[in-house]
Write a protein that holds these residues in place. Structure first.
Motif, mmCIF file in Angstrom:
data_model
loop_
_atom_site.group_PDB
_atom_site.id
_atom_site.type_symbol
_atom_site.label_atom_id
_atom_site.label_comp_id
_atom_site.label_asym_id
_atom_site.label_seq_id
_atom_site.Cartn_x
_atom_site.Cartn_y
_atom_site.Cartn_z
ATOM 1 N N LEU A 84 0.835 -1.202 0.000
ATOM 2 C CA LEU A 84 0.000 0.000 0.000
ATOM 3 C C LEU A 84 0.868 1.250 0.000
ATOM 4 N N GLU A 85 1.904 1.250 0.807
ATOM 5 C CA GLU A 85 2.779 2.428 0.882
ATOM 6 C C GLU A 85 3.514 2.656 -0.433
ATOM 7 N N GLY A 86 3.980 1.600 -1.069
ATOM 8 C CA GLY A 86 4.640 1.759 -2.366
ATOM 9 C C GLY A 86 3.694 2.305 -3.413
ATOM 10 N N SER A 87 2.451 1.823 -3.386
ATOM 11 C CA SER A 87 1.454 2.316 -4.329
ATOM 12 C C SER A 87 1.143 3.791 -4.079
ATOM 13 N N ALA A 88 0.977 4.149 -2.807
ATOM 14 C CA ALA A 88 0.687 5.552 -2.473
ATOM 15 C C ALA A 88 1.837 6.457 -2.879
ATOM 16 N N LYS A 89 3.058 6.011 -2.680
ATOM 17 C CA LYS A 89 4.208 6.828 -3.074
ATOM 18 C C LYS A 89 4.215 7.090 -4.574
ATOM 19 N N ARG A 90 3.938 6.057 -5.353
ATOM 20 C CA ARG A 90 3.887 6.254 -6.799
ATOM 21 C C ARG A 90 2.757 7.219 -7.170
ATOM 22 N N PHE A 91 1.650 7.143 -6.450
ATOM 23 C CA PHE A 91 0.533 8.056 -6.701
ATOM 24 C C PHE A 91 0.950 9.495 -6.448
ATOM 25 N N PHE A 92 1.566 9.761 -5.309
ATOM 26 C CA PHE A 92 1.979 11.135 -4.994
ATOM 27 C C PHE A 92 3.076 11.620 -5.943
ATOM 28 N N ASP A 93 3.996 10.737 -6.310
ATOM 29 C CA ASP A 93 5.056 11.130 -7.248
ATOM 30 C C ASP A 93 4.496 11.533 -8.606
ATOM 31 N N ALA A 94 3.395 10.910 -9.003
ATOM 32 C CA ALA A 94 2.845 11.148 -10.341
ATOM 33 C C ALA A 94 1.742 12.200 -10.368
ATOM 34 N N THR A 95 1.285 12.681 -9.206
ATOM 35 C CA THR A 95 0.138 13.584 -9.157
ATOM 36 C C THR A 95 0.594 15.003 -8.840
ATOM 37 N N ALA A 96 0.252 15.929 -9.724
ATOM 38 C CA ALA A 96 0.557 17.346 -9.514
ATOM 39 C C ALA A 96 -0.704 18.043 -9.013
ATOM 40 N N PHE A 97 -0.693 18.494 -7.769
ATOM 41 C CA PHE A 97 -1.836 19.207 -7.210
ATOM 42 C C PHE A 97 -1.745 20.681 -7.574
ATOM 43 N N PRO A 98 -2.906 21.338 -7.775
ATOM 44 C CA PRO A 98 -4.275 20.820 -7.639
ATOM 45 C C PRO A 98 -4.582 19.740 -8.684
ATOM 46 N N ALA A 99 -5.417 18.801 -8.268
ATOM 47 C CA ALA A 99 -5.705 17.660 -9.131
ATOM 48 C C ALA A 99 -7.100 17.133 -8.838
ATOM 49 N N THR A 100 -7.688 16.544 -9.862
ATOM 50 C CA THR A 100 -8.944 15.818 -9.691
ATOM 51 C C THR A 100 -8.619 14.337 -9.652
ATOM 52 N N VAL A 101 -8.893 13.727 -8.521
ATOM 53 C CA VAL A 101 -8.595 12.312 -8.316
ATOM 54 C C VAL A 101 -9.840 11.500 -8.650
ATOM 55 N N VAL A 102 -9.660 10.491 -9.490
ATOM 56 C CA VAL A 102 -10.769 9.609 -9.835
ATOM 57 C C VAL A 102 -10.666 8.362 -8.968
ATOM 58 N N ARG A 103 -11.537 8.283 -7.977
ATOM 59 C CA ARG A 103 -11.519 7.142 -7.056
ATOM 60 C C ARG A 103 -12.237 5.953 -7.689
#
Length: 638
Positions: free
Chosen positions: A351-370
């Motif tokens: 989970l932590e590895g996945s979250a890290k990749r998410f934050f590394d790839a996401t430039a805020f402000p951002a619309t997250v599609v859950r």
């Protein structure tokens, strides 16, 4: 492509082979005679046994506009139970063929040296998708359409859509079926149909670009579980009685044994082993909530806790290890939920590895599609008849009547879940990463922390994660439903009883914990007898529902502690994606599979991508799922 099963299974595989083949409807190859020089001799078989499966290379149709040669609905076995389902359609990039018009069709021969994409006519891979939502059948379309084919043709792949039976027994009023028109369905017939299709392709290898030497299977959800079984159980003799019943090719025209083992499997969100799926669901999702069927006053809440503990003992017995060969296991904890151990830490690390990749790839402000994921839409699939909630309820009633006929006056109770309602993606705007993290942590103790400066992520609680991102969508029990009314119950049915219980894990708890359950709301002591009776029902090949589950369980062939029927040939290349913001299937199932593959001798690649905010479907961290899968095929073919 071949991989040897661990040596401790070799003896049991050899011992079981003779018994398995003796049950076959079609004779097995005779033992090989001893060669005069002591070397190996070819088996003595009828080389004309499968002449009727020879592919007609002069009957190709051609889409001139897009330069695609195709054949539709070609039978792939000698004695199909279904005259419509057990067929396949083949689509080939035109450049691979030297073609000569023969009236309305074309006679095609493989063009030596022809190139398309990154392949040529000598190594073009077969890509074979499995679109089996909720374990439904797959029927190749009887009419041609180019829609959806372009990426496969441009990539230089031979695209094959093979039909397979679904989760239920069917009926055909005409065609090559049994005397009463009944078409048996469910496990393992759907797997066997796909194995038969691969064998057919290899029987006709000389007429196909690449010779079907490289076969890559794609699947999502239930289809991913079928593909995982294909990839783990190639050539496993436990399937022989079923393959022989439908007339699958065992050897080619020269007497050489044919393999049904894929070269690679790309899957999204596999359901996992059915025998343990209810335990996995409660350990991962159910034990962290206290509403619905998990309300403290209901007996299924106690069952949820007990299933969590059972899952802990099950997963500890698999023999899974981490990258440093340390055991992955769960402890027997005082809460009875197996709530700690190295396995839990490994899940949190994913989970932590996945979250890290998410934050590394996401430039805020951002619309997250859950819950982001594309739904499977593989070209050439003809919509099959859908089993409705009413049909499942009817199957559950048939089950109750069958149990009653055995002397048990039982009402199997209210429905657990029929199909499961798939959560729809949600678009959520966030101005900053801080706002995003705060939205997940809510007003309770912060379980998610993120340091932008160091690029680190910490997931402190699995329960808090589940409540924030993956609240359980299914009742307890999620798969082997208390009401015997789920798609999985139908998957394990037989013609006389359309739905059957199959989980020994659940039955063991019903049997041994009933004195606690009887003090809670909703309990009926007749559940125990009904469940136990179902576990003894045998199909036409003599297997019980638990045995059929084991036969089709990928981990039974891969994990050191798996209880395989016998050894299989394991695909060397795997791509496993799973969405973490969904609860239609335990995301731990994908992790278990990848961890088992990574320690299996002969598996060269076992890529695991857990997609933060990913849903139940073709979830990817970036890019188009089909394009990503085809690029992966190109990197691992040959």
């Amino acid at each position: 492509m071949a991989c040897t099963r661990r040596s401790f299974l070799a003896a049991s595989a050899a011992a079981s082979l003779g018994a398995v083949l003796s049950a076959c409807g079609r004779p097995a190859p005779a033992p090989a005679p001893a060669a005069p020089d002591g070397g190996d001799a070819a088996p003595s078989v009828d080389v004309h046994a499968y002449d009727a499966l020879a592919f007609d290379g002069s009957a190709w149709s051609h889409d001139e506009e897009h330069d695609v040669y195709y054949r539709l609905c070609v039978p792939y076995c000698l004695t199909p139970a279904s005259s419509t389902v057990q067929r396949l359609s083949i689509f080939v990039p035109g450049a691979y063929f030297d073609a000569e018009a023969k009236g309305d069709t074309f006679s095609c021969a493989v063009a030596e040296g022809a190139k398309v994409g990154s392949f040529d006519s000598s190594n073009a891979p077969v890509v074979m998708p499995v679109d089996s939502a909720s374990w439904r059948g797959q029927t190749p379309a009887s009419t041609y359409s180019y829609e959806g084919l372009k990426p496969y043709m441009d990539a230089g792949c031979v695209y094959v859509l093979a039909g397979c039976r679904g989760r239920a027994t069917g009926f055909e009023s005409r065609g090559q079926v049994s005397g009463d028109g009944t078409v048996p369905g469910g496990l393992p017939w759907n797997v066997c149909d796909l194995k038969s299709a691969i064998r057919f392709l290899r029987y006709n290898a000389g007429l196909l670009p690449g010779g079907a030497s490289g076969v890559f299977c794609l699947g999502v959800g239930a289809g991913a579980s079928l593909v995982a079984c294909l990839g783990a159980s190639g050539d496993a003799p436990g399937f022989d009685p079923f393959l022989d019943a439908e007339g699958a090719a065992r050897w080619d025209g020269g007497g050489a044994t044919l393999s049904d083992a894929p070269s690679g499997c790309a899957i999204w969100n596999p359901v996992g082993p059915l025998a343990s799926a209810d335990g996995a669901y409660e350990w991962l999702y159910g034990r962290h909530v206290a509403d619905g069927t998990r309300s403290p006053d209901r007996w299924t809440s106690a069952l949820s806790r007990d299933l969590s503990g059972s899952f802990g003992r099950w997963v500890s017995g698999l023999g899974l290890t981490d990258s440093e060969n340390a055991p992955l296991a769960l402890d027997d904890t005082l809460d009875g939920e197996a709530s700690d151990g190295s396995y839990l830490q490994a899940v949190l690390a994913e989970l932590e590895g996945s979250a890290k990749r998410f934050f590394d790839a996401t430039a805020f402000p951002a619309t997250v599609v859950r819950g982001a994921a594309e739904q499977a839409s593989f070209p050439g699939v003809q919509p099959s008849s859908t089993e409705t909630a009413e049909e499942l309820a009817e199957g559950a009633q048939q089950n109750a009547e069958a149990v009653a006929s055995a002397g048990l006056d039982v009402d199997l109770g209210a429905a657990s879940t029929v199909e499961g309602v798939q959560a729809q993606p949600k678009s959520l705007p966030f101005e900053t990463a801080k706002a995003y993290v705060a939205s997940l942590n809510g007003d309770g103790d912060p379980w998610l922390s993120y340091s932008p400066s160091r690029g680190t992520v910490r997931v402190g609680s699995l329960g808090a994660y589940v409540r924030a991102l993956a609240a359980p969508a299914l009742a307890c029990t999620a798969f082997d439903g208390v009401g015997c009314d789920t798609a999985e119950n139908q998957l394990l049915g037989v013609p006389d009883t359309q739905t059957l219980h199959y989980s020994e894990m659940v039955y063991d708890l019903l049997n041994h914990r009933q004195w606690e359950y009887r003090s809670l709301a909703g309990w009926d002591p007749r559940y125990v007898g009904a469940w136990g009776q179902n576990l003894t029902v045998r199909d036409a090949q003599g297997l019980t529902p638990p045995e059929r589950c084991s036969l089709c369980d990928a981990l039974a062939y891969l994990a050191p502690g798996g209880e395989a029927f016998s050894a299989g040939t394991v695909a060397p290349a795997w791509r496993v994606n799973v969405g973490l913001a969904q609860s239609e299937a335990p995301f731990t199932a994908a992790m278990d599979l990848a961890w088992a593959l990574r320690s299996y001798d002969g598996v060269s690649t076992a890529d695991l991508t857990a997609v933060w905010e990913g849903g139940f479907g073709l979830c990817e961290e970036s890019g188009d799922p089909v394009a990503n899968a085809l690029a992966w095929v190109a990197a691992h073919n040959g």
